[in-house]
Design a protein around this motif. Structure first.
Motif, PDB file in Angstrom:
ATOM      1  N   LEU A  32       0.801  -1.226   0.000  1.00 50.97           N
ATOM      2  CA  LEU A  32       0.000   0.000   0.000  1.00 50.97           C
ATOM      3  C   LEU A  32       0.839   1.284   0.000  1.00 50.97           C
ATOM      4  O   LEU A  32       0.446   2.258  -0.647  1.00 50.97           O
ATOM      5  N   PRO A  33       1.999   1.329   0.683  1.00 56.93           N
ATOM      6  CA  PRO A  33       2.804   2.566   0.603  1.00 56.93           C
ATOM      7  C   PRO A  33       3.290   2.874  -0.816  1.00 56.93           C
ATOM      8  O   PRO A  33       3.620   4.032  -1.114  1.00 56.93           O
ATOM      9  N   ARG A  34       3.311   1.861  -1.700  1.00 53.36           N
ATOM     10  CA  ARG A  34       3.758   2.071  -3.081  1.00 53.36           C
ATOM     11  C   ARG A  34       2.588   2.208  -4.054  1.00 53.36           C
ATOM     12  O   ARG A  34       2.812   2.509  -5.231  1.00 53.36           O
ATOM     13  N   PHE A  35       1.374   1.992  -3.578  1.00 53.48           N
ATOM     14  CA  PHE A  35       0.212   2.067  -4.456  1.00 53.48           C
ATOM     15  C   PHE A  35       0.015   3.501  -4.931  1.00 53.48           C
ATOM     16  O   PHE A  35      -0.115   4.420  -4.137  1.00 53.48           O
ATOM     17  N   ARG A  36       0.038   3.674  -6.249  1.00 53.75           N
ATOM     18  CA  ARG A  36      -0.067   4.990  -6.904  1.00 53.75           C
ATOM     19  C   ARG A  36       1.102   5.907  -6.555  1.00 53.75           C
ATOM     20  O   ARG A  36       1.031   7.115  -6.782  1.00 53.75           O
ATOM     21  N   ARG A  37       2.182   5.322  -6.032  1.00 54.75           N
ATOM     22  CA  ARG A  37       3.386   6.109  -5.712  1.00 54.75           C
ATOM     23  C   ARG A  37       4.647   5.430  -6.226  1.00 54.75           C
ATOM     24  O   ARG A  37       5.749   5.734  -5.779  1.00 54.75           O
ATOM     25  N   LEU A  38       4.515   4.500  -7.149  1.00 60.17           N
ATOM     26  CA  LEU A  38       5.672   3.766  -7.648  1.00 60.17           C
ATOM     27  C   LEU A  38       6.613   4.687  -8.431  1.00 60.17           C
ATOM     28  O   LEU A  38       6.182   5.414  -9.330  1.00 60.17           O
ATOM     29  N   ALA A  39       7.876   4.627  -8.102  1.00 61.88           N
ATOM     30  CA  ALA A  39       8.891   5.325  -8.889  1.00 61.88           C
ATOM     31  C   ALA A  39       9.309   4.426 -10.056  1.00 61.88           C
ATOM     32  O   ALA A  39       9.132   3.210 -10.016  1.00 61.88           O
ATOM     33  N   ASP A  44      10.048  -3.255 -12.954  1.00 63.90           N
ATOM     34  CA  ASP A  44      10.898  -3.938 -13.925  1.00 63.90           C
ATOM     35  C   ASP A  44      10.055  -4.872 -14.784  1.00 63.90           C
ATOM     36  O   ASP A  44       8.930  -5.227 -14.425  1.00 63.90           O
ATOM     37  N   GLN A  45      10.625  -5.282 -15.918  1.00 63.14           N
ATOM     38  CA  GLN A  45      10.026  -6.316 -16.749  1.00 63.14           C
ATOM     39  C   GLN A  45      10.736  -7.635 -16.473  1.00 63.14           C
ATOM     40  O   GLN A  45      11.945  -7.662 -16.254  1.00 63.14           O
ATOM     41  N   LYS A  46       9.976  -8.722 -16.502  1.00 63.39           N
ATOM     42  CA  LYS A  46      10.592 -10.049 -16.382  1.00 63.39           C
ATOM     43  C   LYS A  46      10.788 -10.629 -17.782  1.00 63.39           C
ATOM     44  O   LYS A  46      11.856 -10.509 -18.358  1.00 63.39           O
ATOM     45  N   SER A  47       9.748 -11.227 -18.352  1.00 60.22           N
ATOM     46  CA  SER A  47       9.899 -11.832 -19.680  1.00 60.22           C
ATOM     47  C   SER A  47       9.518 -10.891 -20.814  1.00 60.22           C
ATOM     48  O   SER A  47       9.728 -11.214 -21.978  1.00 60.22           O
ATOM     49  N   GLY A  48       8.960  -9.729 -20.488  1.00 64.55           N
ATOM     50  CA  GLY A  48       8.548  -8.808 -21.531  1.00 64.55           C
ATOM     51  C   GLY A  48       7.675  -7.705 -20.976  1.00 64.55           C
ATOM     52  O   GLY A  48       7.432  -7.635 -19.756  1.00 64.55           O
ATOM     53  N   LEU A  52       5.285  -7.753 -15.600  1.00 64.72           N
ATOM     54  CA  LEU A  52       5.912  -6.740 -14.759  1.00 64.72           C
ATOM     55  C   LEU A  52       6.151  -7.263 -13.349  1.00 64.72           C
ATOM     56  O   LEU A  52       5.444  -8.136 -12.857  1.00 64.72           O
ATOM     57  N   VAL A  53       7.151  -6.701 -12.702  1.00 70.88           N
ATOM     58  CA  VAL A  53       7.410  -6.972 -11.293  1.00 70.88           C
ATOM     59  C   VAL A  53       7.816  -5.659 -10.650  1.00 70.88           C
ATOM     60  O   VAL A  53       8.458  -4.817 -11.287  1.00 70.88           O
ATOM     61  N   THR A  54       7.423  -5.464  -9.406  1.00 71.98           N
ATOM     62  CA  THR A  54       7.743  -4.222  -8.707  1.00 71.98           C
ATOM     63  C   THR A  54       8.432  -4.537  -7.383  1.00 71.98           C
ATOM     64  O   THR A  54       8.452  -5.688  -6.922  1.00 71.98           O
ATOM     65  N   ASP A  55       8.952  -3.498  -6.771  1.00 70.09           N
ATOM     66  CA  ASP A  55       9.527  -3.678  -5.437  1.00 70.09           C
ATOM     67  C   ASP A  55       8.473  -4.143  -4.446  1.00 70.09           C
ATOM     68  O   ASP A  55       8.795  -4.844  -3.472  1.00 70.09           O
ATOM     69  N   ALA A  56       7.215  -3.791  -4.675  1.00 66.92           N
ATOM     70  CA  ALA A  56       6.141  -4.265  -3.797  1.00 66.92           C
ATOM     71  C   ALA A  56       6.024  -5.780  -3.882  1.00 66.92           C
ATOM     72  O   ALA A  56       5.869  -6.458  -2.854  1.00 66.92           O
ATOM     73  N   ASP A  57       6.068  -6.343  -5.100  1.00 70.91           N
ATOM     74  CA  ASP A  57       6.026  -7.804  -5.264  1.00 70.91           C
ATOM     75  C   ASP A  57       7.169  -8.461  -4.501  1.00 70.91           C
ATOM     76  O   ASP A  57       6.967  -9.402  -3.712  1.00 70.91           O
ATOM     77  N   ARG A  58       8.369  -7.998  -4.765  1.00 71.97           N
ATOM     78  CA  ARG A  58       9.545  -8.648  -4.192  1.00 71.97           C
ATOM     79  C   ARG A  58       9.551  -8.552  -2.666  1.00 71.97           C
ATOM     80  O   ARG A  58       9.779  -9.551  -1.960  1.00 71.97           O
ATOM     81  N   GLN A 110      -2.404  -4.037 -13.059  1.00 76.64           N
ATOM     82  CA  GLN A 110      -3.387  -3.125 -12.478  1.00 76.64           C
ATOM     83  C   GLN A 110      -2.752  -2.281 -11.370  1.00 76.64           C
ATOM     84  O   GLN A 110      -3.017  -1.072 -11.258  1.00 76.64           O
ATOM     85  N   PHE A 111      -1.928  -2.919 -10.559  1.00 75.85           N
ATOM     86  CA  PHE A 111      -1.240  -2.207  -9.482  1.00 75.85           C
ATOM     87  C   PHE A 111      -0.365  -1.087 -10.032  1.00 75.85           C
ATOM     88  O   PHE A 111      -0.399   0.050  -9.546  1.00 75.85           O
ATOM     89  N   VAL A 112       0.404  -1.403 -11.066  1.00 77.52           N
ATOM     90  CA  VAL A 112       1.281  -0.397 -11.675  1.00 77.52           C
ATOM     91  C   VAL A 112       0.468   0.736 -12.297  1.00 77.52           C
ATOM     92  O   VAL A 112       0.872   1.905 -12.253  1.00 77.52           O
ATOM     93  N   SER A 113      -0.697   0.405 -12.830  1.00 80.30           N
ATOM     94  CA  SER A 113      -1.557   1.416 -13.461  1.00 80.30           C
ATOM     95  C   SER A 113      -2.334   2.255 -12.454  1.00 80.30           C
ATOM     96  O   SER A 113      -3.046   3.186 -12.843  1.00 80.30           O
ATOM     97  N   GLY A 114      -2.227   1.923 -11.176  1.00 81.93           N
ATOM     98  CA  GLY A 114      -2.941   2.676 -10.155  1.00 81.93           C
ATOM     99  C   GLY A 114      -4.385   2.254  -9.967  1.00 81.93           C
ATOM    100  O   GLY A 114      -5.153   2.950  -9.311  1.00 81.93           O
ATOM    101  N   GLU A 115      -4.751   1.083 -10.521  1.00 77.13           N
ATOM    102  CA  GLU A 115      -6.107   0.566 -10.334  1.00 77.13           C
ATOM    103  C   GLU A 115      -6.159  -0.281  -9.063  1.00 77.13           C
ATOM    104  O   GLU A 115      -5.158  -0.870  -8.658  1.00 77.13           O
TER     105      GLU A 115
END
Length: 281
Positions: A32-39, A44-48, A52-58, A110-115
């Motif tokens: 949640l601290p990264r929701f709609r606030r991702l830098a 990052d992209q994994k296979s294309g 997508l993968v974000t610091d929130a996922d990891r 959806q997370f990256v898009s702010g949905e």
């Protein structure tokens, strides 16, 4: 095995609330601290470009790996990001130890898009058998749970999927075209018949929840990754639904399924959708 299952049941009775607490804490600390606030550097992209993968996922997966492992000594964690780093770790799903199957952010696009249509998925399994699951949508503050043989609940209210509404088109969420092969697209074309209204899916976990609560009739998916399906399959089953692969067998989280497959709010609908997938192949 019966003794083992009783031990797991006892664990769930004692620590089910602790699992829920760990999931909520992971979301509060890392998602949640990264929701709609991702830098930009946190995505990052994994296979294309569609993977997508974000610091929130990891970070959420690391949090849950530690917390869940501490709750159930001797268990192992199979998480999406850990398997991406070392595919061999996926084999633990077929082992004898209790396995936590984790998707830290299901619906990363959806997370990256702010949905707000994303969720955290956790399932507990052993020997390929699903025992319990948790589906948490942190932006919506909704938590769905299921325990084998004890039903499915959303925020404490029992879920009963029911049957499709008579005379209405079946609402079926399908694999998104960005993630399907040509052969899978042909199989999914079997759903383009009168009486069925297919549409591309969003977060798989939330699509399963929609089926379990009767807001959708079925899903039809073309990939096997257990972290996307384990929690939702148990949720749908415990709400009275069913799941079938194209050859008429239930979906196996251990793999080797004939794809695509369906999960539906009742067995009759599952059989209808599975037959259409076969016809379209």
């Amino acid at each position: 095995m019966n003794e083992d299952m009783e031990t797991i049941d006892e664990f769930l009775a004692r620590h089910g609330a602790d699992v829920e607490d760990a999931i909520r804490k992971a979301a509060a600390a890392e998602i949640l601290p990264r929701f709609r606030r991702l830098a930009d550097h946190e995505v990052d992209q994994k296979s294309g470009p569609h993977d997508l993968v974000t610091d929130a996922d990891r970070n959420a997966e690391l949090f849950l790996t530690q917390a869940l492992g501490d709750l159930l000594p001797g268990s192992v964690v199979v998480g999406e990001e850990a398997v991406h780093a070392d595919p061999a770790t996926y084999a633990a799903i077929r082992g004898d130890a209790p396995v936590w199957i984790v998707d830290p952010v299901d619906g990363t696009r959806q997370f990256v898009s702010g949905e707000d249509g994303f969720c955290t998925l956790v399932a507990l399994a052993r020997g390929g058998e699903l025992l319990a699951s948790w589906t948490y949508a942190p932006a919506l503050d909704q938590l769905a749970t299921a325990v084998r043989g004890r039903g499915a609940h959303l925020d404490g209210v029992r879920l009963l999927a029911g049957a499709p509404e008579a005379g209405q088109d079946l609402r079926v969420a399908t694999s998104h075209p960005d993630y399907t092969t040509d052969e899978q697209k042909r199989a999914l074309l079997g759903l383009r018949v009168p009486g069925v209204a297919p549409r591309p899916c969003g977060s798989a976990g939330l699509e399963y929840l929609a089926v379990a609560r009767g807001a959708s009739d079925a899903v039809a998916f073309s990939w096997e990754a257990a972290w996307d399906h384990a929690a939702g399959l148990l949720l749908v089953t415990e709400a009275g639904g069913a799941h079938l692969t194209r050859d008429g067998d239930p979906f196996r989280i251990t793999g080797g399924n004939v794809l695509p497959f369906t999960a539906a709010r009742d067995e009759a609908t599952a059989r209808r959708v599975a037959a259409l997938l076969t016809d379209g192949a």
